[in-house]
Motif scaffolding. Structure first.
Motif, mmCIF file in Angstrom:
data_model
loop_
_atom_site.group_PDB
_atom_site.id
_atom_site.type_symbol
_atom_site.label_atom_id
_atom_site.label_comp_id
_atom_site.label_asym_id
_atom_site.label_seq_id
_atom_site.Cartn_x
_atom_site.Cartn_y
_atom_site.Cartn_z
ATOM 1 N N MET A 1 -6.930 0.458 -18.657
ATOM 2 C CA MET A 1 -6.229 1.329 -17.711
ATOM 3 C C MET A 1 -6.896 2.699 -17.689
ATOM 4 O O MET A 1 -6.741 3.497 -18.610
ATOM 5 N N GLU A 2 -7.628 2.970 -16.633
ATOM 6 C CA GLU A 2 -8.245 4.281 -16.447
ATOM 7 C C GLU A 2 -7.412 5.174 -15.538
ATOM 8 O O GLU A 2 -7.644 6.371 -15.455
ATOM 9 N N PHE A 3 -6.461 4.595 -14.824
ATOM 10 C CA PHE A 3 -5.618 5.356 -13.909
ATOM 11 C C PHE A 3 -4.261 4.679 -13.792
ATOM 12 O O PHE A 3 -4.090 3.521 -14.180
ATOM 13 N N VAL A 4 -3.289 5.413 -13.274
ATOM 14 C CA VAL A 4 -1.948 4.887 -13.014
ATOM 15 C C VAL A 4 -1.737 4.872 -11.512
ATOM 16 O O VAL A 4 -1.959 5.878 -10.835
ATOM 17 N N LYS A 5 -1.315 3.741 -10.990
ATOM 18 C CA LYS A 5 -1.050 3.622 -9.558
ATOM 19 C C LYS A 5 0.421 3.890 -9.283
ATOM 20 O O LYS A 5 1.307 3.256 -9.861
ATOM 21 N N LEU A 6 0.686 4.860 -8.409
ATOM 22 C CA LEU A 6 2.042 5.131 -7.939
ATOM 23 C C LEU A 6 2.260 4.410 -6.621
ATOM 24 O O LEU A 6 1.424 4.513 -5.709
ATOM 25 N N PHE A 7 3.354 3.699 -6.501
ATOM 26 C CA PHE A 7 3.641 2.965 -5.276
ATOM 27 C C PHE A 7 4.706 3.692 -4.466
ATOM 28 O O PHE A 7 5.529 4.434 -5.003
ATOM 29 N N ASP B 1 13.838 1.315 -9.944
ATOM 30 C CA ASP B 1 14.360 2.668 -9.754
ATOM 31 C C ASP B 1 13.723 3.331 -8.538
ATOM 32 O O ASP B 1 13.318 4.502 -8.581
ATOM 33 N N ASP B 2 13.618 2.570 -7.471
ATOM 34 C CA ASP B 2 13.093 3.095 -6.206
ATOM 35 C C ASP B 2 11.685 3.678 -6.374
ATOM 36 O O ASP B 2 11.371 4.749 -5.848
ATOM 37 N N PHE B 3 10.837 2.977 -7.134
ATOM 38 C CA PHE B 3 9.434 3.364 -7.341
ATOM 39 C C PHE B 3 9.289 4.718 -8.046
ATOM 40 O O PHE B 3 8.258 5.368 -7.928
ATOM 41 N N SER B 4 10.325 5.138 -8.781
ATOM 42 C CA SER B 4 10.365 6.512 -9.294
ATOM 43 C C SER B 4 10.128 6.605 -10.796
ATOM 44 O O SER B 4 10.679 7.485 -11.462
ATOM 45 N N MET B 5 9.291 5.745 -11.353
ATOM 46 C CA MET B 5 9.037 5.797 -12.799
ATOM 47 C C MET B 5 8.480 7.147 -13.227
ATOM 48 O O MET B 5 8.659 7.565 -14.380
ATOM 49 N N GLY B 6 7.801 7.839 -12.355
ATOM 50 C CA GLY B 6 7.246 9.153 -12.701
ATOM 51 C C GLY B 6 8.302 10.180 -13.044
ATOM 52 O O GLY B 6 8.014 11.188 -13.698
ATOM 53 N N ALA B 7 9.543 9.946 -12.595
ATOM 54 C CA ALA B 7 10.635 10.876 -12.873
ATOM 55 C C ALA B 7 11.347 10.541 -14.179
ATOM 56 O O ALA B 7 12.239 11.285 -14.605
ATOM 57 N N SER C 1 0.840 -1.193 0.000
ATOM 58 C CA SER C 1 0.000 0.000 0.000
ATOM 59 C C SER C 1 0.873 1.241 0.000
ATOM 60 O O SER C 1 1.982 1.233 0.493
ATOM 61 N N SER C 2 0.346 2.311 -0.557
ATOM 62 C CA SER C 2 1.107 3.550 -0.569
ATOM 63 C C SER C 2 1.318 4.042 0.843
ATOM 64 O O SER C 2 0.577 3.741 1.753
#
Length: 465
Positions: free
Chosen positions: A425-431, A375-381, A19-20
């Motif tokens: 895929m309606e949303f992207v989950k960030l962990f 990458d330490d859960f950092s795909m958003g970067a 969980s986040s």
């Protein structure tokens, strides 16, 4: 992409993790506390309480002295006085050690109807509500005094932007008693770790009101109306995500995802609430350490409560204990949720339930991107045009940031489960709250226009991008 169970169900159309890191309150009203709406000065005292007071007073009076009678009379008054839930249900202390409660939280109790046993908001909430939760002792102690972290704030803006015909409610500490009663939460709710508290609260909200429990660290790209309409049109009571659904191994000792739960009101989560009431929340260790404990205490009110319920609809759902990749150092088979219930079969207790339908999908074919954890859960970067190697080995594999964006995310973004069906895929989950992104300011997050995050936010329709 779907699996469904229920009347006229079967294997359909082809095709949490952790969980986040959401910090939530450490207490709400326990089962033993008197509900806030029962503390009005006009409340009628229980006959049992009054009888007990007179019995104590009469017994003490047998001592025969004036002082003892006076003391006993005082004790009788104290026994008859209702407890104040504002001081018995919330933690915190002033310099003298007395329990305290924020004024904003106290004010929320003034709206309770003294003539009703139900929470104030019961009957005032649309079934189509998206639920989230956030709490921080300094930055977000209540709904009236809350500053969300920049990344979480951006995530909530995408939900607000794309909520469609849903309402969106971020639950705060002072909201809880207006929406659910203490009887619907574990007795020791205040002592649970934050992730377990969030799971227990979502169970109670979905049981009463229905809607969608969506982790606050999710980026909503499209409205969830299509998902809801598909669920209702098929006569289903629940839709969610389950690992291993199509045979893909998953090395964690979990089955059901609790970061997205869509349910009709008074559905399967009524069973989940009963389960967490029985569990009481005082089992913090596994059964080999604490008798009666959950096999995975971190998922006690989530996967360990939900998977047994879903398994009643199909006895052949994928099993964590049969996954050869589940093992040390990341997971252990004896923590799998299957140990929380008997092995259901047609003989005992009987055939699988067919009184309701559930819709399940594999999360790694939807909002859980295959490179979410690296990458330490950092795909958003990551950068959408970068040729930097990332070595994402989980199918579908991709070698560079650019390839992962174009060949994995963009394809999935446009993909539907089948002709005339909903998107996968309606949303992207960030962990882990987005990895490195959670430490960045809003300006830093939005200044780099080449990142995955910036493009997700732009695709979600945030203004000014």
């Amino acid at each position: 992409q779907n699996w469904q169970a229920g009347p006229m169900a079967g294997t359909a159309l082809g095709s949490s993790t952790a969980s986040s890191s959401v910090s939530v309150p450490t207490a709400v009203r326990g089962r033993t506390a008197i509900p806030a709406h029962r503390t009005d000065s006009n409340d009628t005292l229980s006959p049992l309480v009054g009888t007990t007071a007179w019995l104590v007073g009469g017994a003490c009076a047998l001592f025969g002295t004036f002082c003892s009678c006076a003391i006993c009379a005082y004790l009788s008054i104290v026994i008859r006085k209702p407890a104040d839930p504002l001081t018995t249900c919330y933690p915190g202390a002033d310099n003298s050690g007395a329990l305290t409660l924020p004024e904003t939280a106290k004010a929320s109790f003034h709206h309770q109807d003294p003539n009703s046993r139900e929470p104030y908001m019961y009957g005032r909430v649309k079934e189509k509500t998206i639920w989230a939760f956030w709490y921080h002792p300094k930055n977000c102690p209540s709904s009236k005094k809350c500053v969300l972290p920049p990344l979480i704030q951006l995530c909530t803006e995408t939900v607000e932007r794309n909520k469609g015909t849903f309402d969106y409610k971020i639950m705060h500490w002072d909201d809880i008693d207006n929406y659910v009663t203490g009887m619907e939460l574990p007795m020791h709710y205040r002592n649970l770790r934050p992730a377990v508290q969030k799971d227990a609260l979502m169970n109670a909200l979905l049981a009463r009101y229905g809607g969608v429990a969506l982790d606050i660290s999710s980026i909503l790209l499209h409205p969830l109306d299509e998902y809801w309409e598909e669920m209702v049109s098929r006569g289903a009571t629940f839709r969610g995500y389950m690992y291993r659904l199509h045979g893909m191994e998953w090395g964690n000792s979990e089955v059901s995802c609790v970061w997205f739960l869509m349910s009709r009101r008074e559905g399967i989560f009524s069973t989940a609430v009963r389960g967490q009431m029985i569990g009481m929340g005082d089992y913090k260790l596994p059964p080999n350490v604490q008798a009666g404990g959950y096999h995975n205490p971190y998922f006690a009110m989530g996967d360990q409560t939900l998977t047994p319920i879903l398994s009643m609809f199909n006895y052949t759902l994928p099993r964590c204990v049969k996954d050869p990749t589940v093992g040390p150092p990341w997971s252990w088979k004896d923590m799998c949720p299957e140990y929380e219930f008997p092995k259901w079969n047609d003989g005992m207790p009987g055939p699988a339930r067919n009184d309701a339908m559930i819709i399940l999908r594999e999360p790694r074919e939807g909002p859980q991107l295959p490179f979410s954890f690296i990458d330490d859960f950092s795909m958003g970067a990551w950068h959408v045009w970068s040729d930097e190697l990332v070595n994402s080995t989980i199918p579908p594999k991709c070698d560079t940031m650019k390839e992962c964006w174009e060949e994995v995310f963009m394809r999935r973004y446009h993909q539907r489960a089948g002709p005339g069906q909903t998107r996968v895929m309606e949303f992207v989950k960030l962990f882990n709250s987005g990895g490195r992104l959670k430490k960045m300011t809003r300006q830093q997050l939005l200044s780099d226009r080449g990142t995955y995050l910036y493009h997700w936010l732009k695709m979600a329709g945030l203004r000014g991008l």
